[in-house]
Design a protein around this motif. Structure first.
Motif, PDB file in Angstrom:
ATOM      1  N   LYS A  13      -1.638  27.840 -22.820  1.00 28.48           N
ATOM      2  CA  LYS A  13      -3.070  27.672 -23.085  1.00 28.48           C
ATOM      3  C   LYS A  13      -3.296  26.989 -24.426  1.00 28.48           C
ATOM      4  O   LYS A  13      -4.202  26.163 -24.570  1.00 28.48           O
ATOM      5  N   THR A  17      -4.428  22.059 -23.958  1.00 25.32           N
ATOM      6  CA  THR A  17      -5.873  22.206 -24.144  1.00 25.32           C
ATOM      7  C   THR A  17      -6.620  21.334 -23.138  1.00 25.32           C
ATOM      8  O   THR A  17      -6.021  20.478 -22.471  1.00 25.32           O
ATOM      9  N   ASP A  18      -7.922  21.524 -23.085  1.00 23.83           N
ATOM     10  CA  ASP A  18      -8.740  20.684 -22.209  1.00 23.83           C
ATOM     11  C   ASP A  18      -8.594  19.205 -22.573  1.00 23.83           C
ATOM     12  O   ASP A  18      -8.541  18.351 -21.690  1.00 23.83           O
ATOM     13  N   ASP A  19      -8.516  18.907 -23.875  1.00 20.95           N
ATOM     14  CA  ASP A  19      -8.366  17.509 -24.302  1.00 20.95           C
ATOM     15  C   ASP A  19      -7.050  16.908 -23.820  1.00 20.95           C
ATOM     16  O   ASP A  19      -7.005  15.757 -23.372  1.00 20.95           O
ATOM     17  N   MET A  21      -5.378  17.830 -21.202  1.00 18.45           N
ATOM     18  CA  MET A  21      -5.482  17.665 -19.759  1.00 18.45           C
ATOM     19  C   MET A  21      -6.353  16.456 -19.393  1.00 18.45           C
ATOM     20  O   MET A  21      -6.042  15.715 -18.463  1.00 18.45           O
ATOM     21  N   GLN A  22      -7.423  16.231 -20.142  1.00 14.89           N
ATOM     22  CA  GLN A  22      -8.283  15.063 -19.885  1.00 14.89           C
ATOM     23  C   GLN A  22      -7.494  13.768 -20.095  1.00 14.89           C
ATOM     24  O   GLN A  22      -7.594  12.833 -19.298  1.00 14.89           O
ATOM     25  N   ARG A  76      -6.191  19.311 -11.619  1.00 15.06           N
ATOM     26  CA  ARG A  76      -6.919  20.438 -12.210  1.00 15.06           C
ATOM     27  C   ARG A  76      -6.331  21.758 -11.725  1.00 15.06           C
ATOM     28  O   ARG A  76      -6.133  22.692 -12.501  1.00 15.06           O
ATOM     29  N   LEU A  80      -4.612  24.576 -14.172  1.00 14.43           N
ATOM     30  CA  LEU A  80      -5.125  25.939 -14.279  1.00 14.43           C
ATOM     31  C   LEU A  80      -4.030  26.970 -14.001  1.00 14.43           C
ATOM     32  O   LEU A  80      -3.948  27.998 -14.684  1.00 14.43           O
ATOM     33  N   ARG A  83      -1.873  27.356 -16.973  1.00 14.49           N
ATOM     34  CA  ARG A  83      -2.549  28.074 -18.071  1.00 14.49           C
ATOM     35  C   ARG A  83      -2.826  29.535 -17.725  1.00 14.49           C
ATOM     36  O   ARG A  83      -3.490  30.231 -18.470  1.00 14.49           O
TER      37      ARG A  83
END
Length: 148
Positions: A13, A17-19, A21-22, A76, A80, A83
């Protein structure tokens, strides 16, 4: 470090991070997009994609979201799981993994994808490894990251 599933998921996690993954979605999108156009040229159909589709594709790349059941949704899903989200259905996980492998590594004329070793070092590759083999499979990778 001695890993447990809980500490490994916590590390994942923190690392993925979301960044991250983007950016990984954008990188993969660019690969698939380029591959599509190379094949359109091979088929002498380079102009087959209309401008409105081109515009929509640029939005997908910018926002890393594409409606419906597609490659971005599969990415996605495995992110997930990596994480710490619980897997609900093993068959669904396998479908998402197969979509990713087919989109990125299936050459024309081959029935099975040929996945290069370097893939398993990417954020998507690590996430796929967790989705396929479990968090324990990435303990050595986490050890390398901890040393760095």
């Amino acid at each position: 470090m001695t890993w447990t599933p809980e500490t490994a998921y916590d590390a994942m996690k923190e690392i993925y991070t979301d960044d991250v993954m983007q950016e990984e979605k954008r990188r993969v999108f660019q690969q698939v997009y380029r591959h599509l156009y190379e094949h359109l040229e091979d088929l002498a159909a380079k102009d087959a994609v209309k401008q409105e589709v081109e515009d929509r594709m640029q939005l997908y790349k910018a926002y890393t979201f594409m409606p419906g059941d597609n490659l971005f949704q599969s990415m996605r899903y495995v992110f997930l799981l990596a994480r710490g989200e619980k897997e609900r259905d093993r068959a669904v996980t396998q479908q998402h993994l197969q979509r990713i492998y087919r989109a990125l590594f299936s050459a024309a004329g081959l029935k099975n994808p040929v996945i290069p070793d370097s893939f398993w070092e990417t954020p998507l590759g690590v996430s796929c490894l967790v989705a396929d083999k479990g968090i324990e499979a990435v303990y050595p990778i986490l050890d390398e990251i901890e040393i760095s």
